[in-house]
Design an enzyme around this catalytic site. Structure first.
Site, PDB file in Angstrom:
ATOM      1  N   ASP A 112      -7.187  56.489 118.971  1.00 41.47           N
ATOM      2  CA  ASP A 112      -7.093  55.077 118.600  1.00 41.47           C
ATOM      3  C   ASP A 112      -7.937  54.255 119.567  1.00 41.47           C
ATOM      4  O   ASP A 112      -8.421  54.767 120.572  1.00 41.47           O
ATOM      5  CB  ASP A 112      -5.632  54.602 118.607  1.00 41.47           C
ATOM      6  CG  ASP A 112      -4.875  55.129 119.803  1.00 41.47           C
ATOM      7  OD1 ASP A 112      -5.491  55.277 120.881  1.00 41.47           O
ATOM      8  OD2 ASP A 112      -3.669  55.409 119.673  1.00 41.47           O
ATOM      9  N   ASP A 132      -8.158  50.787 121.873  1.00 42.29           N
ATOM     10  CA  ASP A 132      -7.465  49.657 122.491  1.00 42.29           C
ATOM     11  C   ASP A 132      -8.517  48.671 122.983  1.00 42.29           C
ATOM     12  O   ASP A 132      -9.611  49.066 123.389  1.00 42.29           O
ATOM     13  CB  ASP A 132      -6.632  50.114 123.686  1.00 42.29           C
ATOM     14  CG  ASP A 132      -5.487  51.032 123.271  1.00 42.29           C
ATOM     15  OD1 ASP A 132      -4.997  50.884 122.134  1.00 42.29           O
ATOM     16  OD2 ASP A 132      -5.100  51.900 124.067  1.00 42.29           O
ATOM     17  N   ASP A 136      -4.342  54.202 135.629  1.00 44.53           N
ATOM     18  CA  ASP A 136      -3.967  55.379 136.410  1.00 44.53           C
ATOM     19  C   ASP A 136      -5.146  56.152 137.009  1.00 44.53           C
ATOM     20  O   ASP A 136      -5.247  56.313 138.217  1.00 44.53           O
ATOM     21  CB  ASP A 136      -3.040  56.304 135.600  1.00 44.53           C
ATOM     22  CG  ASP A 136      -3.513  56.575 134.177  1.00 44.53           C
ATOM     23  OD1 ASP A 136      -4.633  56.138 133.825  1.00 44.53           O
ATOM     24  OD2 ASP A 136      -2.775  57.237 133.421  1.00 44.53           O
TER      25      ASP A 136
END
Ligand code: ATP
Ligand code: MG
Length: 442
Positions: free
Chosen positions: A67, A69, A146
Site C-alpha cells: 500500500d 502512505d 524505526d
C-alpha cells in the site's frame, strides 16, 4: 521544557540527501494513481507531500508495495479540504483516508516523538512511549521512524527521494539500521525488535551491529506490549512469505519467549518442531505464489502439539477422548491469549480444524461422508497431510483420505467396508496379549 523548545528552534535543521531519479531509478509511474492524485492535490494547495515509508523501501528493492502512505505538513482538516473523497480517522492521532475507487491512501501529518528527557515524555516505567502524537517537521517525522530504510520520502513531482538517515545507502548495502540510540528506541516500542527480525528475514538484510546488540537483553520488554498489537505484528511476520526464517531468527535472538509462550515448549519437541517447520514452509510457498493463507490454519498449526499434549494428559486422567480434546483446546487458547490476543474469528477456525482431526480418524459408518461435507474439510485435510509428513499421524491415514475424497460414490462404499473388516476380526480373536497391544496404540 523551555530548554527543549530552545534546542528545537535554534538547532540547525538536519540536511537530508536529495537523491535524483538518475541515481535511484524510481519513476512516478511506479506510484499508485491514487497516491499520486493525493500528493498532487496537496501540493496544488501549497502543502508539502510525499509518498513515505514501506512503499518507497519496497520500490527500491524492486518489490510491489502492499500500500501507499503519504506524509504531509498539512493538518487533517487541510487534507480533507484538498481532497474531496476523504475522511478523518483515529482519535489520539488523527489520520486521513483518501479514497479513489477501491484504493485507500493513508495520509499522516508530519509528527515527532515526545521528548522524554525533558519531562515531555509519556512513557511507562520501562521507557515505552504511550503517546506519539505531536505534529512536527519533516526531519522530526523522519527521526521518529524505526529504521533508516523506512524513513525515505519520495516526491512524485520531482522524482526525488529525500533521505535524512542514509536509508538508500543502507538498502544498497543490504543493511538494517535503527534510527537513533538503539536501546532507547526499543524501550520506546519493543515491537521494533520484531520488526527488525521481520525486515531482515524478508529482505535478506543484515542487522547492523549496534542495532542488533541490545535485543537479547531487552526481549522481556515484549511482555509489556498490548497483546492485540503483538498479534498484529506477529501476523505480519507469519504472512511475510519468510515465516520459517523469521521464526528461526526469533528463536536465535530469544524473542519467541514473549510471543507465544507455548511455542518454546512445542519447538523443544522434535515432532513439534518438525510439524511447525513444515507448516511455516508450506505457508511461505503459498504466500510467495500469491495464494491466500488462513491465519486460523497457521495458528492452529503453531499450537497443535500443545493441544495434543494437553489432551493426552487429560485422557491419562480418565477423561474421554472428545471432551479431553475440547478441554485441551480451551486450555491452550486461554494460556495463549494472555500474551498474544488471537481474535475470536480465528480461534473459531482453529477449534474447527483441531476438532476435525479427531473426526478424520474414523473411516467407517456415515461419519467420513459427513466430514467430507464439512465446510472446513479441505483445510482439515491439508492439516492432516502436514501431520503425516511430520511423522505424527500415520501416512496411511492421509493416503486414505486423499483416495476417499476423489473416489466415486461406489468406490467410497468399498473403501469403508474394507476398513471395517479387519477390526471386527480382531475383536473376535481378542486375547490378553492383543488387548495390551491395542491399548498402547490408542
Ligand atoms: P509493511 O507494511 O510492508 O509491513 P511498513 O514499513 O510499511 O512495512 P507499517 O507498519 O505499514 O510498516 O508502517 C509504515 C511506516 O511507519 C514504516 O515504514 C515506518 O516508517 C513507520 N513505523 C511503523 N511502525 C513503527 C514503529 N514501531 N516505530 C517507528 N516507526 C514505525
Ligand atoms: Mg505498510
Amino acid at each position: 521544557m523551555i530548554r527543549s523548545l530552545l534546542r528545537r528552534v535554534f538547532s540547525r535543521a538536519p540536511k537530508p540527501k536529495v537523491i535524483t531519479f538518475e541515481a535511484h531509478g524510481i519513476a512516478r509511474a511506479n506510484i499508485s494513481p491514487c497516491a499520486r492524485r493525493v500528493v498532487e492535490a496537496l501540493q496544488a494547495n501549497g502543502h508539502a507531500a510525499y509518498v513515505v515509508g514501506g512503499a518507497v523501501r519496497d520500490l527500491l528493492l524492486g518489490k510491489p508495495p502492499k500500500d501507499f502512505d503519504v506524509a504531509t505538513n498539512a493538518h487533517p482538516e487541510q487534507v480533507r479540504a484538498a481532497f474531496r473523497r476523504s475522511r478523518i480517522i483515529g482519535r489520539r492521532f488523527r489520520l486521513v483516508h483518501c479514497l479513489c475507487g477501491n484504493e485507500t491512501v493513508e495520509v499522516a501529518t508530519f509528527r515527532r516523538a515526545h521528548d522524554a528527557e525533558n519531562g515531555e515524555g509519556q512513557t511507562d516505567e520501562h521507557g515505552r512511549l504511550l503517546r506519539d502524537n505531536v505534529y512536527g517537521t519533516q526531519p522530526d517525522d523522519a527521526a521518529r521512524r524505526d529504521f533508516t530504510i523506512n524513513a525515505l520520502f519520495y516526491d512524485p513531482a520531482t522524482q526525488t527521494i529525500i533521505d535524512y538517515h542514509d536509508g538508500v545507502a543502507d538498502l544498497k548495502r543490504k543493511r538494517l539500521r535503527i534510527i537513533g540510540e538503539p536501546e532507547q528506541r526499543y524501550r520506546e516500542d519493543p515491537v521494533r525488535m520484531l520488526r527488525a527480525v521481520r525486515f531482515a528475514a524478508a529482505y535478506g538484510l543484515e542487522i547492523e551491529k549496534h542495532t542488533l546488540a541490545p535485543i537479547r537483553s531487552l526481549t522481556h520488554l515484549l511482555q509489556n506490549v498490548p497483546p492485540a498489537r503483538l498479534f498484529d505484528e506477529m501476523l505480519k511476520l507469519l504472512l511475510s512469505g519468510h515465516a520459517a526464517q523469521c521464526v528461526a531468527r526469533l528463536r536465535r535472538e530469544g524473542l519467541h519467549h514473549g510471543l507465544m509462550p507455548l511455542l518454546d515448549v512445542i519447538l523443544a519437541r522434535p515432532l513439534g518442531e518438525r510439524f511447525v517447520t513444515l507448516a511455516l514452509n508450506a505457508t511461505d510457498v503459498r504466500v510467495l505464489e500469491g495464494k491466500p493463507v488462513s491465519p486460523g490454519f497457521l495458528f492452529a498449526a503453531l499450537l497443535w502439539h500443545e493441544v495434543l499434549a494437553s489432551s493426552k494428559k487429560l485422557r491419562g486422567d480418565g477423561v474421554a477422548p472428545m471432551p479431553a480434546l475440547f478441554q485441551a483446546m480451551d486450555q491452550v487458547l486461554e494460556t495463549q491469549t494472555d500474551k498474544l490476543a488471537i481474535p475470536r474469528r480465528y480461534t473459531t477456525d482453529m477449534k474447527d480444524l483441531w476438532a476435525l482431526q479427531q473426526r478424520l480418524e474414523t473411516r467407517s459408518g456415515k461419519r467420513p461422508f459427513r466430514v467430507l461435507e464439512h465446510p472446513r474439510f479441505r483445510a482439515a485435510y491439508d492439516f492432516l497431510q502436514l501431520r503425516c509428513d511430520s511423522g505424527e499421524a500415520a501416512a496411511e491415514l492421509g493416503d486414505w483420505w486423499r483416495r476417499f475424497q476423489h473416489a466415486s460414490p461406489h468406490e467410497r462404499e468399498t473403501m469403508l467396508v474394507r476398513e471395517k473388516e479387519p477390526r471386527r476380526r480382531r475383536r473376535r480373536r481378542r486375547t490378553p496379549a492383543v488387548a495390551a497391544e491395542s491399548g498402547t496404540s490408542a
